[in-house]
Structures are given as structure tokens and as C-alpha cells.
Motif scaffolding. Structure first.
Motif, PDB file in Angstrom:
ATOM      1  N   GLU A  34       0.874  -1.185   0.000  1.00 28.06           N
ATOM      2  CA  GLU A  34       0.000   0.000   0.000  1.00 28.06           C
ATOM      3  C   GLU A  34       0.904   1.226   0.000  1.00 28.06           C
ATOM      4  O   GLU A  34       2.138   1.089   0.080  1.00 28.06           O
ATOM      5  N   THR A  74       0.440   4.424   1.899  1.00 28.10           N
ATOM      6  CA  THR A  74       0.436   5.416   2.985  1.00 28.10           C
ATOM      7  C   THR A  74       1.714   5.367   3.836  1.00 28.10           C
ATOM      8  O   THR A  74       2.300   6.418   4.131  1.00 28.10           O
ATOM      9  N   ARG A  85       0.224  -7.565  -3.246  1.00 22.68           N
ATOM     10  CA  ARG A  85      -0.283  -8.353  -2.111  1.00 22.68           C
ATOM     11  C   ARG A  85      -0.436  -9.795  -2.560  1.00 22.68           C
ATOM     12  O   ARG A  85      -1.072 -10.068  -3.576  1.00 22.68           O
ATOM     13  N   GLY A 135     -11.390  -9.055  -9.383  1.00 22.16           N
ATOM     14  CA  GLY A 135     -11.106  -7.800  -8.693  1.00 22.16           C
ATOM     15  C   GLY A 135      -9.975  -7.885  -7.682  1.00 22.16           C
ATOM     16  O   GLY A 135      -9.701  -6.916  -6.996  1.00 22.16           O
ATOM     17  N   PHE A 193      -5.943  -8.883  -7.335  1.00 27.35           N
ATOM     18  CA  PHE A 193      -4.720  -9.228  -8.049  1.00 27.35           C
ATOM     19  C   PHE A 193      -3.542  -9.222  -7.088  1.00 27.35           C
ATOM     20  O   PHE A 193      -3.627  -8.707  -5.983  1.00 27.35           O
ATOM     21  N   GLN A 210      -2.910   1.428  -7.378  1.00 19.74           N
ATOM     22  CA  GLN A 210      -3.713   2.305  -6.515  1.00 19.74           C
ATOM     23  C   GLN A 210      -3.433   3.749  -6.871  1.00 19.74           C
ATOM     24  O   GLN A 210      -2.303   4.116  -7.208  1.00 19.74           O
ATOM     25  N   GLU A 220      -3.496  11.908   0.287  1.00 20.13           N
ATOM     26  CA  GLU A 220      -3.281  12.021   1.734  1.00 20.13           C
ATOM     27  C   GLU A 220      -3.171  13.498   2.102  1.00 20.13           C
ATOM     28  O   GLU A 220      -2.421  14.235   1.455  1.00 20.13           O
ATOM     29  N   ARG A 266     -11.976  -1.515   8.604  1.00 19.61           N
ATOM     30  CA  ARG A 266     -10.813  -1.442   7.714  1.00 19.61           C
ATOM     31  C   ARG A 266      -9.688  -2.377   8.162  1.00 19.61           C
ATOM     32  O   ARG A 266      -9.576  -2.742   9.317  1.00 19.61           O
ATOM     33  N   TYR A 284      -3.363   1.475  11.229  1.00 20.05           N
ATOM     34  CA  TYR A 284      -3.064   2.865  11.581  1.00 20.05           C
ATOM     35  C   TYR A 284      -4.279   3.779  11.757  1.00 20.05           C
ATOM     36  O   TYR A 284      -4.137   4.926  12.144  1.00 20.05           O
ATOM     37  N   TYR A 285      -5.466   3.271  11.481  1.00 21.07           N
ATOM     38  CA  TYR A 285      -6.628   4.173  11.497  1.00 21.07           C
ATOM     39  C   TYR A 285      -7.100   4.557  12.896  1.00 21.07           C
ATOM     40  O   TYR A 285      -6.998   3.796  13.847  1.00 21.07           O
ATOM     41  N   ALA A 314     -14.962  -3.538  -2.720  1.00 19.26           N
ATOM     42  CA  ALA A 314     -14.502  -2.201  -2.329  1.00 19.26           C
ATOM     43  C   ALA A 314     -13.736  -1.533  -3.466  1.00 19.26           C
ATOM     44  O   ALA A 314     -12.730  -2.041  -3.941  1.00 19.26           O
ATOM     45  N   LEU A 315     -14.278  -0.405  -3.901  1.00 14.99           N
ATOM     46  CA  LEU A 315     -13.609   0.355  -4.962  1.00 14.99           C
ATOM     47  C   LEU A 315     -12.525   1.244  -4.375  1.00 14.99           C
ATOM     48  O   LEU A 315     -11.600   1.657  -5.057  1.00 14.99           O
ATOM     49  N   GLY A 316     -12.689   1.565  -3.117  1.00 12.51           N
ATOM     50  CA  GLY A 316     -11.713   2.437  -2.468  1.00 12.51           C
ATOM     51  C   GLY A 316     -12.039   2.570  -0.996  1.00 12.51           C
ATOM     52  O   GLY A 316     -13.135   2.212  -0.559  1.00 12.51           O
ATOM     53  N   GLY A 361      -6.568  10.116   4.612  1.00 15.17           N
ATOM     54  CA  GLY A 361      -6.409   9.849   3.185  1.00 15.17           C
ATOM     55  C   GLY A 361      -7.241   8.672   2.733  1.00 15.17           C
ATOM     56  O   GLY A 361      -7.987   8.076   3.516  1.00 15.17           O
ATOM     57  N   GLY A 392      -8.643   1.336  -6.012  1.00 19.28           N
ATOM     58  CA  GLY A 392      -8.038   0.307  -6.873  1.00 19.28           C
ATOM     59  C   GLY A 392      -8.431   0.591  -8.317  1.00 19.28           C
ATOM     60  O   GLY A 392      -9.618   0.631  -8.649  1.00 19.28           O
TER      61      GLY A 392
HETATM   62  P1  HAM Z   1      -7.058  -0.671   1.171  1.00 20.22           P
HETATM   63  O1  HAM Z   1      -8.495  -0.664   1.528  1.00 20.22           O
HETATM   64  O2  HAM Z   1      -6.239  -1.811   1.639  1.00 20.22           O
HETATM   65  O3  HAM Z   1      -6.474   0.697   1.725  1.00 20.22           O
HETATM   66  O4  HAM Z   1      -6.896  -0.555  -0.402  1.00 20.22           O
HETATM   67  C1  HAM Z   1      -7.536   0.466  -1.125  1.00 20.22           C
HETATM   68  C2  HAM Z   1      -8.151  -0.086  -2.393  1.00 20.22           C
HETATM   69  O5  HAM Z   1      -7.160  -0.791  -3.157  1.00 20.22           O
HETATM   70  C3  HAM Z   1      -9.239  -1.126  -2.170  1.00 20.22           C
HETATM   71  O6  HAM Z   1     -10.474  -0.522  -1.883  1.00 20.22           O
HETATM   72  C4  HAM Z   1      -9.255  -1.848  -3.499  1.00 20.22           C
HETATM   73  O7  HAM Z   1      -9.985  -1.100  -4.468  1.00 20.22           O
HETATM   74  C5  HAM Z   1      -7.791  -1.825  -3.915  1.00 20.22           C
HETATM   75  N1  HAM Z   1      -7.152  -3.124  -3.617  1.00 20.22           N
HETATM   76  C6  HAM Z   1      -6.682  -3.561  -2.431  1.00 20.22           C
HETATM   77  N2  HAM Z   1      -6.167  -4.801  -2.567  1.00 20.22           N
HETATM   78  C7  HAM Z   1      -6.330  -5.158  -3.852  1.00 20.22           C
HETATM   79  C8  HAM Z   1      -5.998  -6.316  -4.626  1.00 20.22           C
HETATM   80  N3  HAM Z   1      -5.365  -7.359  -4.096  1.00 20.22           N
HETATM   81  N4  HAM Z   1      -6.335  -6.331  -5.941  1.00 20.22           N
HETATM   82  C9  HAM Z   1      -6.960  -5.269  -6.508  1.00 20.22           C
HETATM   83  N5  HAM Z   1      -7.289  -4.148  -5.836  1.00 20.22           N
HETATM   84  C10 HAM Z   1      -6.970  -4.084  -4.524  1.00 20.22           C
HETATM   85  C11 HAM Z   1      -5.175   1.075   1.611  1.00 20.22           C
HETATM   86  O8  HAM Z   1      -4.349   0.526   0.929  1.00 20.22           O
HETATM   87  C12 HAM Z   1      -4.864   2.353   2.373  1.00 20.22           C
HETATM   88  N6  HAM Z   1      -3.446   2.687   2.176  1.00 20.22           N
HETATM   89  C13 HAM Z   1      -5.770   3.476   1.920  1.00 20.22           C
HETATM   90  C14 HAM Z   1      -5.495   4.745   2.657  1.00 20.22           C
HETATM   91  C15 HAM Z   1      -4.807   5.805   2.189  1.00 20.22           C
HETATM   92  N7  HAM Z   1      -5.872   5.021   3.883  1.00 20.22           N
HETATM   93  C16 HAM Z   1      -5.434   6.232   4.221  1.00 20.22           C
HETATM   94  N8  HAM Z   1      -4.775   6.709   3.196  1.00 20.22           N
END
Ligand code: HAM
Length: 429
Positions: A88, A90, A119, A126, A128, A133, A137, A264, A268-269, A286-288, A309, A313
Motif C-alpha cells: 500500500e 500510505t 499483495r 477484482g 490481483f 492504486q 493524503e 478497515r 493505523y486508522y 470495495a472500490l476504495g 487519506g 483500486g
Molecule cells: P485498502 O483498503 O487496503 O487501503 O486498499 C484500497 C483499495 O485498493 C481497495 O479498496 C481496493 O480497491 C484496492 N485493492 C486492495 N487490494 C487489492 C488487490 N489485491 N487487488 C486489486 N485491488 C486491490 C489502503 O491501501 C490504504 N493505504 C488506503 C489509505 C490511504 N488510507 C489512508 N490513506
């Protein structure tokens, strides 16, 4: 056997009949919208490396999270140091924030990033192992208005992309001591049901009990129906703050759904957390998502600045756009396709295409044109907007026809006004 792409990965390609979300033109289209959106909200881009010391994610994202404990691509470099491909953005951004001493420029920063994350999870629709991303922030502003600005930006992104039927879930998970007493209550509530919970939730009971609330397992959902509600644990001050955020969202006419089970997956939240889901995506809906993370900079021995932030995806955005039949208009196809027939015309066409390109008009040419039909097929395949056929007759008369491939119309233009004419057409779109 030929070498194949590793599982959970994919190529972004110029052509694909079946999987349009992989088309590079679609990616460029979304990226353009993301850069413009960031600029409109005054967020500046930052680019960090795709791998970091493993410790960064262990300390930032949390050792007990699935992302860190199960899903990281970790390896030793030649000096035996543990490194991980970033799962990720952040944690890396906050590391860069401290290392580049951003706080000495200003106390408030708005940053964004776009790039691949990694990951190791079971691939499915959806999901991978390398995915892209976009994230934004905002550092240094503890106000509720800042929370709402971030959510408004995410909402505006989906508006600009034309996405429909999305749901914004929002929750407030308070401060560390709120969560600690909530965790205890949750465990007390779940203990009598422990053997009936899914295997995954049983594992989480000790390591990360709040994540049980996120479970998609039908049995767990049933058991959780009467689970304690975190919103009943937050302080009065936090309750006021959450109310203010909800009121501001309503004021901006951003629809939301309070979801007290949203916690979530990253450690860190604190305070506000949110997620956007789409019913078009199946289980990985989850789109985001994002939220506040007021202690992360301090955790990394940086300045004590609050932050909030989100990240989205890109694959999931594109797949939803395709499923919803959203057309991408801004495709990078040639505007003009030239078909030269005969040696004399070839020389002229060569100069013509060179000057068109110098005038920044996207174009292409069939150097080996022999049969008009064949060359027209090539022009059609690359979705050229206009075609120019130049043979001996055109060379003698010093005029030619510009064919509009979409409308099936044509107009005659003299050689000496040709560039000017094409430039006017191009400007008009
Ligand atoms: P997250 O919810 O782990 O948050 O990932 C954000 C978005 O990345 C997800 O909603 C999804 O759309 C996409 N995503 C996550 N894993 C995958 C995957 N394996 N394949 C495809 N898409 C994926 C974060 O990563 C935090 N850093 C968000 C954040 C920023 N929070 C605060 N600032």
C-alpha cells in the motif's frame, strides 16, 4: 512450454477484445482524470520506490494485519536486509514525508500517488497480486472539514468517471482507548460463539478481533447481528465530531451510510473510516477506502501531525466502468491515416506525415499500401478518425479527399491548405 505471466498478474495492453479494462487507452483516460482531480483539489504528486524495508510496513500497517502477516512479498537483498514490495502507499508516503523533511516547508500538505502495489492473496475477480492504486493524503489538518474534503474528492472522482450505484460507508472508530475497551466488549460478546465462527474469524479472535466485524461469512454475519456497536463507545467529543462530519456530507449532498461494522484492514486508522463499494464487483466489492491516521507520523518518529487519506483500486474502477457500460471517449487513436499509392505520392506523404506530427496531430501511414481495401482495413483497426488516400491523380491535381471514417463523409482540400485544414479539424475535435 512458453513462459507465462505469474498468477494474479496481468498485462495492460493496446488491444483486447474480451477484457477491455486492460486496454491502455482506458488506463490513460482514468489517469488523466486522476491527475486533473488532484490538481483541482491542490494535491501534489509524490513518487516513492516500489520496495521498502519490511519494518516500515510492520510498524506502519501493523504486524497483526492480513496485509503484513500473510500478504507481503518479502525478500532478503544481497546484504541480507529484509525488504518488501509495497502492499500500500500510505506508510511509504509518511516515511518520505519525514525523510524529506516536508514539515519544514509547511505544516499542511496535500499529496497524491499512483502506482503498483503488491499483495500475495488468492487471486479472484477484482483481486490481483500486483494492482494499481491512486491515493490522496492530507497531512496537518485535524478538522472535520478536512475529513469531508477528502471524502468529497473521492466522491467527485466517481462522478467524473461516470460511475453509478456506489455506496459510501462511513464509521468512526475513535481513539486507541475507545477501541481497547470496545475490543474487550466484543470479545466478551463473541466468546460463547467462538466455536461457531468461521475459521478465519476464530484466528482473528486473539490477533485482531475487530476485523471479525468485517467478515463476509454468512455464519459470522448472523452471530454479529447483536454485537456491540463501536459508536456507543466513542467519547462525547468524538460523537460531536462524527455528527459534524455527517452534517457536512449532507450539506454537500454526498449520500452516505453509517456502517458501525466498518473497521478497515490496516492498523493505523483512528476516528473517521470510510469505504466505497460497488454491487458490480462481487465479493471484492470495495472500490476504495481510507480514513484518519493521526498517530502514524509520530509512530515513525516524525512530527506529531494528524493525517487523513484514501486509496482506490484502478482495476476495480475500470471493471466497474465496463460493467456499467461507461464509454471512454478520449482514446489515443490516430486522427489521420494516410494511404499513399505510388512512388511519387510516397515522398509527398512522407513529408506530410512528418509535418502533421510536428504540428502534434496524431497520425499514421501505411508505407506498404498496395490495395486500398487492405489499407482501409488497417485504418479501421486502429480507429483512425480520418483517412487520406493519395494516388497519382491527387498528386497531379494537387488536391485530395479527407474521408471521415465515422460519418462516412468526405471533403476535398487543396495541398497548400491541407495542414491548416487538418489542424482546424483537430482543434474542433
Ligand atoms: P485498502 O483498503 O487496503 O487501503 O486498499 C484500497 C483499495 O485498493 C481497495 O479498496 C481496493 O480497491 C484496492 N485493492 C486492495 N487490494 C487489492 C488487490 N489485491 N487487488 C486489486 N485491488 C486491490 C489502503 O491501501 C490504504 N493505504 C488506503 C489509505 C490511504 N488510507 C489512508 N490513506
Amino acid at each position: 512450454m512458453s513462459i507465462q505471466i505469474p498468477k494474479g498478474l496481468y498485462d495492460i495492453v493496446p488491444y483486447s477484445e474480451k477484457e477491455k479494462w486492460k486496454l491502455i487507452d482506458y488506463w490513460h483516460y482514468v489517469e488523466k482524470i486522476l491527475h486533473k482531480l488532484s490538481n483541482d483539489y491542490n494535491y501534489k504528486e509524490i513518487r516513492t520506490p516500489i520496495f521498502e524495508r519490511t519494518e516500515l510496513f510492520e510498524r506502519g500497517v501493523g504486524q497483526a494485519t492480513d496485509v503484513v502477516s500473510k500478504e507481503m512479498y518479502t525478500f532478503k537483498d544481497k546484504a541480507e536486509r529484509l525488504m518488501s514490495l509495497r502492499p500500500e502507499g500510505t506508510a511509504s508516503l509518511m516515511r518520505a514525508f519525514i525523510e524529506n523533511n516536508f514539515a519544514s516547508y509547511s505544516q499542511k500538505h496535500k499529496l497524491y500517488y499512483f502506482g503498483p502495489m503488491f499483495r500475495y492473496d488468492r487471486p479472484q475477480k477484482g483481486r490481483f497480486r500486483q494492482f494499481y492504486q491512486y491515493g490522496a493524503e492530507a497531512v496537518g489538518d485535524p478538522s472535520e472539514e478536512q475529513d469531508v474534503e477528502i471524502i468529497d474528492m473521492l466522491h467527485e472522482l466517481y462522478q467524473r468517471l461516470g460511475l453509478k450505484d456506489l455506496v459510501l460507508h462511513i464509521n468512526y472508530i475513535g481513539q486507541a482507548n475507545t477501541r481497547n475497551s470496545f475490543k474487550e466488549e466484543l470479545k466478551k460478546y463473541l466468546k460463547p460463539h467462538l466455536n461457531d465462527l468461521s475459521k478465519e474469524s476464530q484466528d482473528r479472535f486473539i490477533k485482531n478481533p475487530m476485523r471479525i466485524l468485517d467478515s463476509k461469512d454468512e455464519r459470522d454475519i448472523k452471530i454479529l447481528e447483536n454485537a456491540p456497536n463501536i459508536l456507543e463507545f466513542i467519547t462525547n467529543e468524538d460523537e460531536e465530531s462524527f455528527k459534524k462530519i455527517c452534517n457536512l456530507l449532507s450539506h454537500l449532498k454526498i449520500p452516505y451510510k453509517i456502517n458501525n461494522k466498518l473497521v478497515r484492514g490496516l492498523d493505523y486508522y483512528n476516528k473517521t473510516v470510510f469505504e466505497i463499494t460497488s454491487s458490480y464487483l462481487g465479493a471484492q466489492n470495495a472500490l476504495g477506502g481510507g480514513g484518519r491516521y493521526d498517530s502514524l507520523l509520530k509512530e515513525f518518529n516524525g512530527p506529531n501531525l494528524p493525517a487523513i487519506g484514501y486509496a482506490v483500486g484502478i482495476e476495480r474502477i475500470l471493471q466497474t466502468m465496463i460493467a456499467q457500460g461507461i464509454k471512454v471517449e478520449d482514446l489515443n487513436n490516430p486522427f489521420i491515416f494516410i494511404i499513399p499509392l505510388g512512388e511519387k505520392s510516397k515522398n509527398y506523404s512522407f513529408t506530410l506525415i512528418s509535418s502533421l506530427r510536428k504540428n502534434r496531430i496524431p497520425c499514421d501511414i501505411d508505407f506498404n499500401a498496395k490495395k486500398i481495401q487492405k489499407s482501409l482495413q488497417i485504418a479501421n483497426k486502429c480507429n483512425a478518425k480520418y483517412v487520406i488516400i493519395i494516388g497519382d491523380d491527387e498528386m497531379d491535381k494537387k488536391k485530395l479527399k479527407i474521408k471521415n471514417m465515422e460519418k462516412r463523409t468526405e471533403e476535398e482540400v487543396k495541398f497548400d491548405t491541407l495542414i491548416y485544414h487538418i489542424k482546424t479539424l483537430y482543434k474542433a475535435g
